[in-house]
Every structure is written in C-alpha cells, then in structure tokens.
Write a protein that holds these residues in place. Structure first.
Motif, PDB file in Angstrom:
ATOM      1  N   ILE A  55       0.859  -1.184   0.000  1.00 55.24           N
ATOM      2  CA  ILE A  55       0.000   0.000   0.000  1.00 55.24           C
ATOM      3  C   ILE A  55       0.893   1.231   0.000  1.00 55.24           C
ATOM      4  O   ILE A  55       1.852   1.318   0.778  1.00 55.24           O
ATOM      5  CB  ILE A  55      -0.929   0.011   1.229  1.00 55.24           C
ATOM      6  CG1 ILE A  55      -1.990  -1.090   1.095  1.00 55.24           C
ATOM      7  CG2 ILE A  55      -1.609   1.369   1.389  1.00 55.24           C
ATOM      8  CD1 ILE A  55      -2.849  -1.276   2.317  1.00 55.24           C
ATOM      9  N   TYR A  56       0.585   2.180  -0.886  1.00 57.65           N
ATOM     10  CA  TYR A  56       1.353   3.416  -1.008  1.00 57.65           C
ATOM     11  C   TYR A  56       0.452   4.593  -0.640  1.00 57.65           C
ATOM     12  O   TYR A  56      -0.663   4.693  -1.137  1.00 57.65           O
ATOM     13  CB  TYR A  56       1.882   3.587  -2.434  1.00 57.65           C
ATOM     14  CG  TYR A  56       2.835   2.494  -2.859  1.00 57.65           C
ATOM     15  CD1 TYR A  56       4.207   2.608  -2.646  1.00 57.65           C
ATOM     16  CD2 TYR A  56       2.352   1.325  -3.455  1.00 57.65           C
ATOM     17  CE1 TYR A  56       5.074   1.585  -3.028  1.00 57.65           C
ATOM     18  CE2 TYR A  56       3.211   0.305  -3.829  1.00 57.65           C
ATOM     19  CZ  TYR A  56       4.572   0.443  -3.616  1.00 57.65           C
ATOM     20  OH  TYR A  56       5.427  -0.562  -3.980  1.00 57.65           O
ATOM     21  N   CYS A  57       0.962   5.473   0.215  1.00 54.23           N
ATOM     22  CA  CYS A  57       0.182   6.626   0.675  1.00 54.23           C
ATOM     23  C   CYS A  57       0.925   7.908   0.316  1.00 54.23           C
ATOM     24  O   CYS A  57       2.117   8.049   0.614  1.00 54.23           O
ATOM     25  CB  CYS A  57      -0.022   6.566   2.186  1.00 54.23           C
ATOM     26  SG  CYS A  57      -0.741   5.018   2.775  1.00 54.23           S
ATOM     27  N   LEU A  58       0.207   8.836  -0.318  1.00 57.11           N
ATOM     28  CA  LEU A  58       0.828  10.064  -0.801  1.00 57.11           C
ATOM     29  C   LEU A  58       0.134  11.296  -0.243  1.00 57.11           C
ATOM     30  O   LEU A  58      -1.086  11.317  -0.066  1.00 57.11           O
ATOM     31  CB  LEU A  58       0.781  10.129  -2.328  1.00 57.11           C
ATOM     32  CG  LEU A  58       1.535   9.071  -3.109  1.00 57.11           C
ATOM     33  CD1 LEU A  58       0.602   7.919  -3.475  1.00 57.11           C
ATOM     34  CD2 LEU A  58       2.132   9.663  -4.367  1.00 57.11           C
ATOM     35  N   GLN A  59       0.942  12.333  -0.004  1.00 55.38           N
ATOM     36  CA  GLN A  59       0.434  13.627   0.427  1.00 55.38           C
ATOM     37  C   GLN A  59      -0.280  14.326  -0.732  1.00 55.38           C
ATOM     38  O   GLN A  59      -0.051  13.998  -1.902  1.00 55.38           O
ATOM     39  CB  GLN A  59       1.590  14.502   0.907  1.00 55.38           C
ATOM     40  CG  GLN A  59       2.268  14.000   2.168  1.00 55.38           C
ATOM     41  CD  GLN A  59       1.408  14.188   3.398  1.00 55.38           C
ATOM     42  OE1 GLN A  59       1.106  15.310   3.773  1.00 55.38           O
ATOM     43  NE2 GLN A  59       1.002  13.113   4.025  1.00 55.38           N
TER      44      GLN A  59
END
Length: 271
Positions: A55-59
C-alpha cells in the motif's frame, strides 16, 4: 463508463485509474493498494518504483502519474483531509503529519484477503447509490485503515505541529456545536488564532475555520438524514438562533440549500 463521485472520497480499480488519470491533482490524499504488478509513480521530478502486495500513501499534490510496467491489480483511493481525520487511527494522523515522504506498507498474504474484501465492498458502495452511501464508505474506510495500521511498522513520532492538529481535532469533535470561532479553539490551546490556522492549513490542507464549518455542515446533514427534524429544529440543535443565518451558512458551505438537500434524501429513499 460514467463513474459517480463523492467530493470527499473516490475509489477506482488501478486498471481504470491508469487509463483515466489526469495530470492535475487536487488537494486530496491518495492511497494505492497494489495487489499485483509493477510500475512507477511520477511525483514531480521524482519517480518511485512500485510493486505488488504493498500500500502506497501520498500527500496532496504529490502524485502526477501512475505508469504501469505491466497489468496491475488493486485500487486507487482519493480522499479529503476531513474524511481521513474521521478515521482517527495511528496511520491517519501519521499521514496528516508527514511532509513529502511516500509511505510504503507491505501487506502479507494473511492481511491481503481482508484488505481486498474491504476495498471491494468500498468500490461497490461507491459506484452505487445505496442508502447511507457516504456513512457506509466512512465505516469501511476506517476498518481498512485499522487493518493497515497493524502493518504500519514506521515509528510513530508526532511533531509539535502534528500534536497541535490532533488536539484541535479532538476539541472540535467535542465542542463544534458550542464553539464556532477559531479564537475559541486558539484560547483553549493557548496559542494565537493565526498560528492555529497556519499549522492546521499546513498539515491538513485546510484552515481551522474550514474544519469548524464542515463539522457543522456534516452534523446538519446527519440530522437531516437520520431524523424527521425540520430545518428550524436542526438549526437550533446546532446552536443557530437565526434560521436565515443557518440556511445561508449551510448553502455557502455545502453548495446546496437545505431544502434541496432534504428533497434529495427523499428521492434516494424512494429509489
């Protein structure tokens, strides 16, 4: 395909998103669950390799383009800061306080099945107009973050600003009906209103006053959906003594007048 949207939250398959993405990103947080496949995330001048079971989380504003190197399976989620804060999990506050890092969370086979099931249900709710659609999405998203937080192995270190945001949101949750001014919360936190606005805007993308207004609007919508109260009764319940003032406030901060919102609920229930 005509995809229905909610301004606070969207979820699409990665395959759909790769074909329909646009280069202009709005002020929303973005999460990608890459179940299978490989590719790249272009984030301004930077480029990061991505792969399956992660899982990748971006601002907000970071993701410019998803470039698959092969067919990818998974989901893309876009959500507002308000939607994220409602979850109140370790991961949600870490996302709010992070600056430019791309958070990567490996998901093992045991957790993969749960994540896939939850996101599949979210996608089903998103593309259909079932009753209480947004409320169900909020519940499913919080469950998703709770599962994900279990695998979030990064050390939890709240900065001074992140702790201030957390305290502000907690006070807002408890007092939004009686405290409607930024100065009210700044006084409780022993800081100036301008500093509170500055920190909240920096970490969440929105000012403190915006969050106060949205809490009131969301509560008004909740009461309209789940009760038979009139606009006057809801206005009084939220601390508005002037119904005309409440009506103007609701329209300015939701984009629709209260009467039309109530009519929309009735139409949804009938269908």
């Amino acid at each position: 395909m005509n995809i229905s949207t909610i301004s606070e939250f969207e979820i699409h398959t990665l395959e759909w998103f790769a074909k329909n993405q646009v280069n202009t990103r709005h002020n929303t947080y973005e999460i990608l669950w890459v179940k299978r496949g490989e590719g790249f995330l272009k984030m301004g001048p930077e480029e990061s390799e991505i792969s399956g079971q992660t899982i990748y989380c971006l601002q907000p504003g970071r993701l410019k383009q998803l470039v698959p190197a092969e067919r990818m399976e998974g989901y893309y989620i876009s959500l507002s800061a308000d939607f994220l804060q409602l979850a109140e999990t370790t991961l949600s506050f870490s996302l709010l306080s992070a600056q430019n890092d791309l958070l990567q969370i490996p998901i093992d086979e045991e957790t993969e099945a749960e994540v896939e099931e939850i996101l599949g249900k979210m996608r089903k709710e998103f593309i259909n107009y079932f009753s209480f659609r947004l409320e169900v999405l909020k519940g499913l998203f919080k469950i998703f973050l709770l599962y994900t937080s279990r695998k979030y192995s990064y050390p939890v270190t709240f900065t001074k600003d992140a702790e201030l945001l957390r305290r502000f949101m907690q006070l807002l949750k408890e007092h939004f009906i009686t405290k409607k001014m930024v100065t009210d919360y700044a006084y409780e936190l022993n800081i100036t209103p301008s500093y509170l606005n500055q920190v909240v805007k920096k970490l969440s993308g929105y000012t403190a006053s915006y969050h106060i207004q949205q809490y009131l609007v969301k509560e008004a919508k909740r009461l309209a959906i789940h009760s038979n109260r009139s606009m006057k009764e809801i206005a009084y319940a939220l601390g508005f003594n002037d119904m005309a003032h409440f009506s103007k406030f609701f329209k300015n901060n939701s984009g629709v007048n209260f009467t039309n919102f109530k009519k929309g609920i009735s139409l949804m229930i009938q269908h």
